[in-house]
Scaffold this active site. Structure first.
Site, PDB file in Angstrom:
ATOM      1  N   ASP A  66       0.825  -1.189  -0.124  1.00  0.00           N
ATOM      2  CA  ASP A  66      -0.056  -0.137  -0.231  1.00  0.00           C
ATOM      3  C   ASP A  66       0.907   1.398  -0.116  1.00  0.00           C
ATOM      4  O   ASP A  66       0.498   2.208  -0.552  1.00  0.00           O
ATOM      5  CB  ASP A  66      -0.890  -0.076   1.183  1.00  0.00           C
ATOM      6  CG  ASP A  66      -0.312  -0.316   2.577  1.00  0.00           C
ATOM      7  OD1 ASP A  66       0.882  -0.142   2.481  1.00  0.00           O
ATOM      8  OD2 ASP A  66      -0.961  -0.509   3.594  1.00  0.00           O
ATOM      9  N   HIS A  67       2.166   1.238   0.406  1.00  0.00           N
ATOM     10  CA  HIS A  67       2.834   2.374   0.704  1.00  0.00           C
ATOM     11  C   HIS A  67       3.687   2.724  -0.693  1.00  0.00           C
ATOM     12  O   HIS A  67       3.287   3.966  -1.211  1.00  0.00           O
ATOM     13  CB  HIS A  67       4.003   2.165   1.522  1.00  0.00           C
ATOM     14  CG  HIS A  67       3.703   2.335   2.792  1.00  0.00           C
ATOM     15  ND1 HIS A  67       2.595   1.826   3.462  1.00  0.00           N
ATOM     16  CD2 HIS A  67       4.081   3.214   4.098  1.00  0.00           C
ATOM     17  CE1 HIS A  67       2.352   2.283   4.829  1.00  0.00           C
ATOM     18  NE2 HIS A  67       3.298   2.877   4.884  1.00  0.00           N
ATOM     19  N   ASP A 121       3.807  -1.731  11.377  1.00  0.00           N
ATOM     20  CA  ASP A 121       3.372  -0.168  11.026  1.00  0.00           C
ATOM     21  C   ASP A 121       2.707   0.121  12.236  1.00  0.00           C
ATOM     22  O   ASP A 121       1.810  -0.374  12.992  1.00  0.00           O
ATOM     23  CB  ASP A 121       2.224  -0.365   9.856  1.00  0.00           C
ATOM     24  CG  ASP A 121       2.053   1.021   9.294  1.00  0.00           C
ATOM     25  OD1 ASP A 121       2.532   1.515   8.245  1.00  0.00           O
ATOM     26  OD2 ASP A 121       1.045   1.606   9.850  1.00  0.00           O
ATOM     27  N   ARG A 381      -1.125  12.388  10.482  1.00  0.00           N
ATOM     28  CA  ARG A 381       0.308  12.923  10.839  1.00  0.00           C
ATOM     29  C   ARG A 381       0.254  14.245   9.940  1.00  0.00           C
ATOM     30  O   ARG A 381      -0.199  14.351   8.994  1.00  0.00           O
ATOM     31  CB  ARG A 381       1.318  12.050  10.521  1.00  0.00           C
ATOM     32  CG  ARG A 381       1.276  10.879  11.416  1.00  0.00           C
ATOM     33  CD  ARG A 381       2.689  10.259  11.598  1.00  0.00           C
ATOM     34  NE  ARG A 381       2.367   9.304  12.850  1.00  0.00           N
ATOM     35  CZ  ARG A 381       2.768   8.072  12.708  1.00  0.00           C
ATOM     36  NH1 ARG A 381       3.482   7.353  11.568  1.00  0.00           N
ATOM     37  NH2 ARG A 381       2.580   7.449  13.651  1.00  0.00           N
ATOM     38  N   SER A 537       6.241   7.063  13.110  1.00  0.00           N
ATOM     39  CA  SER A 537       6.099   5.473  12.858  1.00  0.00           C
ATOM     40  C   SER A 537       6.978   4.481  13.281  1.00  0.00           C
ATOM     41  O   SER A 537       7.917   4.780  13.981  1.00  0.00           O
ATOM     42  CB  SER A 537       6.301   5.709  11.285  1.00  0.00           C
ATOM     43  OG  SER A 537       7.317   5.599  10.813  1.00  0.00           O
ATOM     44  N   ARG A 539       8.765   2.713  11.576  1.00  0.00           N
ATOM     45  CA  ARG A 539      10.011   2.362  10.575  1.00  0.00           C
ATOM     46  C   ARG A 539      11.085   1.812  11.239  1.00  0.00           C
ATOM     47  O   ARG A 539      11.675   2.804  11.657  1.00  0.00           O
ATOM     48  CB  ARG A 539      10.175   3.425   9.506  1.00  0.00           C
ATOM     49  CG  ARG A 539      10.728   4.526   9.623  1.00  0.00           C
ATOM     50  CD  ARG A 539      10.593   5.739   8.728  1.00  0.00           C
ATOM     51  NE  ARG A 539       9.176   6.031   8.165  1.00  0.00           N
ATOM     52  CZ  ARG A 539       8.805   7.224   7.699  1.00  0.00           C
ATOM     53  NH1 ARG A 539       9.527   7.973   7.580  1.00  0.00           N
ATOM     54  NH2 ARG A 539       7.679   7.391   7.410  1.00  0.00           N
TER      55      ARG A 539
HETATM   56 FE1  F3S Z   1      -0.328   4.386   4.964  1.00  0.00          FE
HETATM   57 FE2  F3S Z   1      -0.478   6.780   6.170  1.00  0.00          FE
HETATM   58 FE3  F3S Z   1      -1.666   5.189   7.303  1.00  0.00          FE
HETATM   59  S1  F3S Z   1       1.381   5.881   5.379  1.00  0.00           S
HETATM   60  S2  F3S Z   1      -0.625   3.215   6.714  1.00  0.00           S
HETATM   61  S3  F3S Z   1      -2.222   5.648   5.257  1.00  0.00           S
HETATM   62  S4  F3S Z   1      -0.273   6.334   8.131  1.00  0.00           S
END
Ligand code: F3S
Length: 649
Positions: A66-67, A121, A381, A537, A539
């Site tokens: 998804d990213h 995540d 965010r 995050s 990450r």
């Molecule tokens: Fe994707 Fe933004 Fe959520 S990067 S997982 S939609 S915080």
């Protein structure tokens, strides 16, 4: 028993001794589900491979994409193909690109009340909306869980959040969590689980509960959770999964470590101002702010209702000419559902730009605002630069506020909208046909070859903890440094997630572009920071890439939970000043020495650091015995290999 819901789930999953369930003690819990997304997944799966376990040992593991959806080069597609073939071979379900954002899809298609989900995540707590205990962690922790290992964390305090009353029209679930952020700040949830209860819970659908749990991550919370009740059951029925539902809630008179009360009927539309999700004011306090961009979507607000409300507001009208408006469905299911019932047509007719079901602008993958632009987003965010435009100003609000503001071109209290409020919050049916979009693992794993394109580079490794750490202060930073500061994302950098040598060239690039060069020149060193270092995050690249550059320790006033765990997982010492004022006694470029590191660690938490001018500074390395062993081994992967004979434990 007078257990909270969170305590019940923890008890059922506890692997460590029963008396470890006291705030602050380390607990080990069994993990039922794992999830990864593509930006963290490739590394997690390389780590899983390094443990030598052939198939995952969880009840359900899912790999999402998804990213990194932009395909302006081969890198992202290399990652996707690696993830797909890895999943088929090793027993993981694969959610194909286009199927949606991991948290939204997991909520819809996989969530199970009462189970533990560990995800690489930070917004994994979203599934708390369906009564799961869902926790965000680094990819390496997730890899260990996939191999059958438990997850360790300090036992959080459990905070009961009593919701009473009913919201007024145009006041959204998002306003509930913005109110929590206004009261508690981005540090207010550290070491805590927020458990929502009370009659106000019945005022919230499962996707709305998920919005609240999702953004609990911005409070720094371990997770957030709602009971699983008849509303949850109705949601599971619409998902064609009623058999996977079970009723679950706290005992009557459950005990909580702390209490919060929110009167929903007194809430107003709220907005978080740049550049922090806790910089919250009432919309009406700053109404009239001219807008350049409005975005509805992200894992926080991309449900059917979130898009339906926008369509309702925009139907038969046009987005204001000064505004560029984007809408992102959270999943293929939501996309297909709005396409069927006409909502999509209304949005297109209004001039909104409908994007594919993915993270998109939330992670700076496209739709960067104009320079100096003002962007109003339903996301979670608004850190500086995260949108992809360094000087953009991002405000966070509900889809209701975003939609009405897009129509007017200025920030507007949605209660000023002249039309009626929509009362239907969910569709009658969802499109639940996943065939061909969620691929089950192969029944013949021996026939599957894991495909590794040139973007998939081997995992960097390191040896055991050095006996003496000697190094320069490579960088001194202030408070609230986010993982976006340490390891930025965006369309140029994100595709390098599977290639640590390449991505490490961008460590701290927006804070100090010379950092990577300096780190290499000095053969690594130490970072000094203020409080809440590593917020944001999960990450792990924010620990892994510095490790690759030779960073041996971070000395800070305090750390964010997940990042601190990631530092430990990669063998970087997370040291806290005993006296915060000592922060002022260290300058960038100072030479620091930590003698007999293993000995000091074994004797207790106090670690003495000396400067080149002979000053002695007290620090503490507060770790559990397990974490101390991980640090001594030089990180979690080494630890697993040493202690479990190739990770089979
Ligand atoms: Fe994707 Fe933004 Fe959520 S990067 S997982 S939609 S915080």
């Amino acid at each position: 028993m007078r257990d909270s819901l969170a305590m019940k789930i923890l008890r059922e999953h506890l692997v460590s001794a029963p008396d470890s369930l006291r705030p602050g003690r380390e607990i080990l819990i069994r993990v039922d589900h794992t999830l990864t997304q593509d930006a963290t997944g490739t590394m997690a799966y390389l780590q899983f491979e390094a443990m030598g376990v052939p198939r995952v040992r969880t009840r359900r593991s899912v790999s999402y994409v998804d990213h990194n959806m932009l395909q302006t080069g081969y890198e992202n597609m290399d990652d996707h193909v690696f993830l797909q073939t890895f999943a088929a071979k090793h027993g993981v379900y694969f959610s194909r690109p286009g199927n949606g954002i991991c948290h939204q899809v997991h909520l819809e298609r996989f969530s199970e009340p009462g189970l533990v989900l560990l995800g690489s995540d930070s917004h994994t707590p979203t599934c708390g909306g369906a009564g799961m205990l869902a926790i965000g962690a680094g990819g390496l922790d997730v890899a260990v869980a996939m191999a059958g290992g438990p997850f360790g964390l300090p036992m959080p305090k459990i905070v009961g959040v009593h919701l009473k009353g009913r919201r007024q029209p145009w006041v959204a679930a998002k306003d509930v969590i913005l109110e929590m952020l206004r009261r508690l700040t981005v540090k207010g949830g550290v070491g805590k689980i927020f458990e929502y209860y009370g009659e106000g819970v019945r005022d919230l659908t499962v996707p709305e509960r998920a919005t609240i749990c999702n953004m609990g991550a911005e409070l720094g919370a371990t997770t957030s959770i709602f009971p699983s009740d008849e509303i949850t059951r109705a949601y599971f029925r619409k998902q064609n999964r009623e058999t996977e539902w079970r009723e679950l809630g706290p005992d009557p008179d459950a005990e909580y470590d702390e209490h919060i009360e929110i009167d929903l009927s007194a809430l107003e539309p709220l907005v978080a101002q740049p550049h922090s999700p806790d910089n919250v004011v009432r919309v009406r306090d700053i109404e009239g702010l001219p807008l350049d961009q409005v975005c509805i979507g992200s894992c926080t607000n991309s449900s059917f209702h979130d898009l339906a409300i926008a369509a309702h507001v925009l139907k038969g009208r046009r987005v204001a000419s000064r505004v560029s408006m984007t809408l992102t469905p959270g999943s293929r299911q939501v996309f297909a559902t709005i396409a069927r019932n006409g909502i999509l047509a209304d949005l297109i007719a209004a001039g909104a730009r409908v994007l594919e079901a993915a993270c998109g602008p939330c992670i700076g993958m496209g739709q960067a605002p104009k320079s100096g632009g003002i962007s109003l987003r339903s996301f979670n965010r608004n850190f500086e630069g995260r949108s992809g435009t360094p000087d953009a100003k991002v405000y966070l609000c509900s889809p209701e506020t975003a939609a009405v503001s897009a129509l007017r071109g200025v920030l507007t209290d949605p209660r000023d909208y002249e039309g009626a409020y929509v009362t239907q919050r969910e569709p009658d049916v969802y499109d639940t046909n996943d065939e061909g979009m969620i691929l089950p693992p192969s029944d013949h794993p021996e026939q599957v070859e894991v495909v590794r394109g040139p973007n998939i580079k081997p995992l960097p490794t390191r040896g055991p903890l050095e006996s003496v750490i000697r190094g320069r202060v490579l960088l001194k930073v202030g408070d609230n440094i986010t993982t976006d500061h340490i390891m930025p994302a965006g369309s140029k950098i994100l595709p390098l997630r599977s290639n640590i040598p390449a991505i490490s060239e961008y460590v701290f690039v927006r804070v100090d572009p010379k950092f990577p060069e300096r780190a290499k020149q000095y053969g690594g060193g130490i970072i000094v920071a203020g409080s809440n270092y590593g917020q944001g995050s999960s990450r792990e690249h924010a620990a892994l890439a510095p490790m690759y550059l030779g960073v041996k320790a971070v000395i800070a006033k305090s750390f964010a939970r997940i990042h601190r765990a990631n530092l430990i997982n990669f063998g970087i010492l997370p040291l806290m000043f005993t006296e915060e004022a000592d922060y002022n006694r260290i300058s960038q470029d100072d030479e620091l020495v930590i003698e007999d590191v293993p000995g000091q660690l074994q004797r207790g938490s106090r670690i003495e650091v000396s400067t080149s001018s002979g000053q002695r500074l007290g620090t503490v390395c507060e770790v559990s015995p397990r974490q101390r062993d991980i640090l001594l081994s030089g990180g979690l992967l080494n630890h697993v290999k040493i202690n479990h004979g190739g990770g089979k434990g």
